[in-house]
Write an enzyme that holds these catalytic residues in place. Sequence first.
Site, PDB file in Angstrom:
ATOM      1  N   CYS A 194       0.752  -1.038  -0.028  1.00  0.00           N
ATOM      2  CA  CYS A 194       0.208  -0.531  -0.029  1.00  0.00           C
ATOM      3  C   CYS A 194       0.929   1.354   0.014  1.00  0.00           C
ATOM      4  CB  CYS A 194      -1.217   0.161   0.899  1.00  0.00           C
ATOM      5  SG  CYS A 194      -0.405  -0.767   2.637  1.00  0.00           S
ATOM      6  N   HIS A 216      -2.179   6.874   3.119  1.00  0.00           N
ATOM      7  CA  HIS A 216      -0.832   7.109   3.380  1.00  0.00           C
ATOM      8  C   HIS A 216      -0.366   7.831   2.548  1.00  0.00           C
ATOM      9  CE1 HIS A 216      -0.881   3.177   4.733  1.00  0.00           C
ATOM     10  NE2 HIS A 216      -0.725   2.518   4.368  1.00  0.00           N
TER      11      HIS A 216
END
Length: 351
Positions: free
Chosen positions: A148, A241
């Site tokens: 990710c 993120h």
Amino acid sequence: MVLRVGILGATGMVGQRFINLLDKHRWFSVEALLASGRSAGQYYKDATSWYLVEDMPDDIAGMEVQGMDPAITDNLDLVFSAIPSDIAERAEAEFAERVPVFSNTSTYRMHEDVPLIVPEINPNHLELLKIQKRERGWDGFLVTNPNCSTIGLVIPLKPILDNLGIEWVNVATMQAVSGAGYAGVPSMAILGNVIPFISGEENKMETESLKILGEFNGDEFNTANFTIFASCNRVMVRDGHTCSVFVRTRDDFDVDQLKEILRKFRGEPQRLSLPTAPKEPIVVMEDQNRPQPLFDRDIGGGMSISVGRIRKRMDKVMRFTCLSHNTIRGAAGASILNAELAYKKGLLRGR
Ligand code: NAP
């Protein structure tokens, strides 16, 4: 034709995203939900701690969760996998023996015969499946998507590499709590805190990125030829993120040129109008204080990478901040886009 889909790890954070993103999908219909023995035999609504803002679809809520029996594939055309890496080596192989598997798990990503795909970057790496088929003899196949944090970095790196060349990359991440799964980080560890270590994460960013940006000519694979230095941190953010990035390029650039290169970037998903493809893979932000996870993680349905604070530090050295939604572009959405690409390329069939 609508293909019948199973989800391995359907009760987890990524599994829930699959359910959310596949609800009313034009090509894929969710027909089986699989998880551990703890959940098997229960209705999905009872087995799952639903964490999404969006409602659980009614038809899914009343489905029974099943154990990880590969025989279930008799009634499926493909599966998506979001299971822990320690059980994936055996489980994903057992499913791939029978049907195509699109996996989020790290276990097989760096295997030489396993495509690690970001459709905007390396759709031609799907040709590795010919080698995989020859070596493993599976009736199905296995395609992976990256970690990710890797995906938010490699998408902006691709047009930079193609237009300016890259000598090295230095990246520091600020990664959301949802990246660690539902039971992931205890609240007492993360509330009011930053944890400057995520097991295995730095190595994944440094190696997966070079495989994705590498070249495959049908016989020979060459990983991209530069170095990435990653430092990964867990921060008190729910989803999204963020990365702070320095890139040393081969050629010099000016900031307006760089913004244009990033803005104009398009790939195969956009050309093929794949259902989950964002119109703009990279959204360039001009405000000095963007991107921010709270405001920007859902841009492009969570499939775009937001890039801001683009500046030039010195000749051939740029800095920028990028943001990606970790359970959408960084996980379930990435797998679905890979499956859509495979569908358009004729690699998926109803049985
Ligand atoms: P999670 O919330 O902990 O969910 C794990 C899922 O796997 C649950 O459905 C769980 O079922 C199932 N499971 C656990 N042990 C099992 C077993 N022995 N047999 C069968 N199923 C089992 O984790 P997650 O965050 O969704 O992550 C899933 C995978 O995706 C991991 O490999 C992770 O590294 C990867 N990934 C996660 C993210 C992210 O942002 N979260 C991003 C990219 C990749 P039960 O509910 O029955 O326990």
